[in-house]
Design a protein around this motif. Sequence first.
Motif, mmCIF file in Angstrom:
data_model
loop_
_atom_site.group_PDB
_atom_site.id
_atom_site.type_symbol
_atom_site.label_atom_id
_atom_site.label_comp_id
_atom_site.label_asym_id
_atom_site.label_seq_id
_atom_site.Cartn_x
_atom_site.Cartn_y
_atom_site.Cartn_z
ATOM 1 N N VAL A 8 0.866 -1.164 0.000
ATOM 2 C CA VAL A 8 0.000 0.000 0.000
ATOM 3 C C VAL A 8 0.908 1.221 0.000
ATOM 4 N N SER A 9 0.734 2.075 -0.967
ATOM 5 C CA SER A 9 1.545 3.292 -0.968
ATOM 6 C C SER A 9 0.651 4.476 -0.644
ATOM 7 N N ILE A 10 1.182 5.365 0.171
ATOM 8 C CA ILE A 10 0.447 6.536 0.610
ATOM 9 C C ILE A 10 1.069 7.740 -0.069
ATOM 10 N N PRO A 11 0.247 8.562 -0.698
ATOM 11 C CA PRO A 11 0.807 9.739 -1.373
ATOM 12 C C PRO A 11 1.639 10.579 -0.407
ATOM 13 N N PRO A 12 2.749 11.133 -0.881
ATOM 14 C CA PRO A 12 3.642 11.874 0.011
ATOM 15 C C PRO A 12 3.008 13.103 0.657
ATOM 16 N N VAL A 13 1.937 13.646 0.083
ATOM 17 C CA VAL A 13 1.304 14.825 0.676
ATOM 18 C C VAL A 13 0.332 14.465 1.798
ATOM 19 N N TRP A 14 0.024 13.186 1.961
ATOM 20 C CA TRP A 14 -0.834 12.749 3.050
ATOM 21 C C TRP A 14 0.026 12.454 4.268
ATOM 22 N N GLN A 15 -0.514 12.705 5.453
ATOM 23 C CA GLN A 15 0.201 12.286 6.655
ATOM 24 C C GLN A 15 0.104 10.768 6.757
#
Length: 187
Positions: A8-15
């Motif tokens: 699962v990758s979380i966008p860098p702009v999300w905490q």
Amino acid sequence: MEPTVSTVSIPPVWQYPRFGFGQRTERGQIIGLKYYAEDTYLADEYGAGWRYILLPNKNTEDDETRIEDDIKLLSPQELKTALETEINTCLRQIQMLKHELNAVGVSVVATNYTVEETTQQPQEPPLPSLHGLVDAGKFILKVIAKHPEYLALNYQPDLTIGDAETALSYLELELEPNQSPALDIAD
């Protein structure tokens, strides 16, 4: 069959979320996450950040969603007690299933997560320690006292959950190995 591993990758702009799938909280196990990103309708309406989907009871389909600040993980002792309680429940279920098999003339012995047929009588699992049972009882009483259905009952018996907790605390004191014997004042 090997389980598929996915990332699962979380966008860098999300905490980054503080909690993950499967963690056990005071309100249930985390079974899902969703994110309300900044500058979106949902974030404007409800606040930006992570929402956690919790399953309070694995025997129902009812879940609840909580914000990150409302999540409190179980303490290590509470987690240990909850897991031991679940293991003991599973062991009792295994014993009941073995009993059913014996009733139809088949006996089994479970070893290393496999079941093998045998002509030997199955061994009873060892009883859990009394300390473990007391801890489990105290944990269950805490969960009952916080349960919304219990709180909605307006239940006021002669003996309360607090009385039961006190009784378990006294039992726990009796089990302590270094307790000095009671003084006999009647001499």
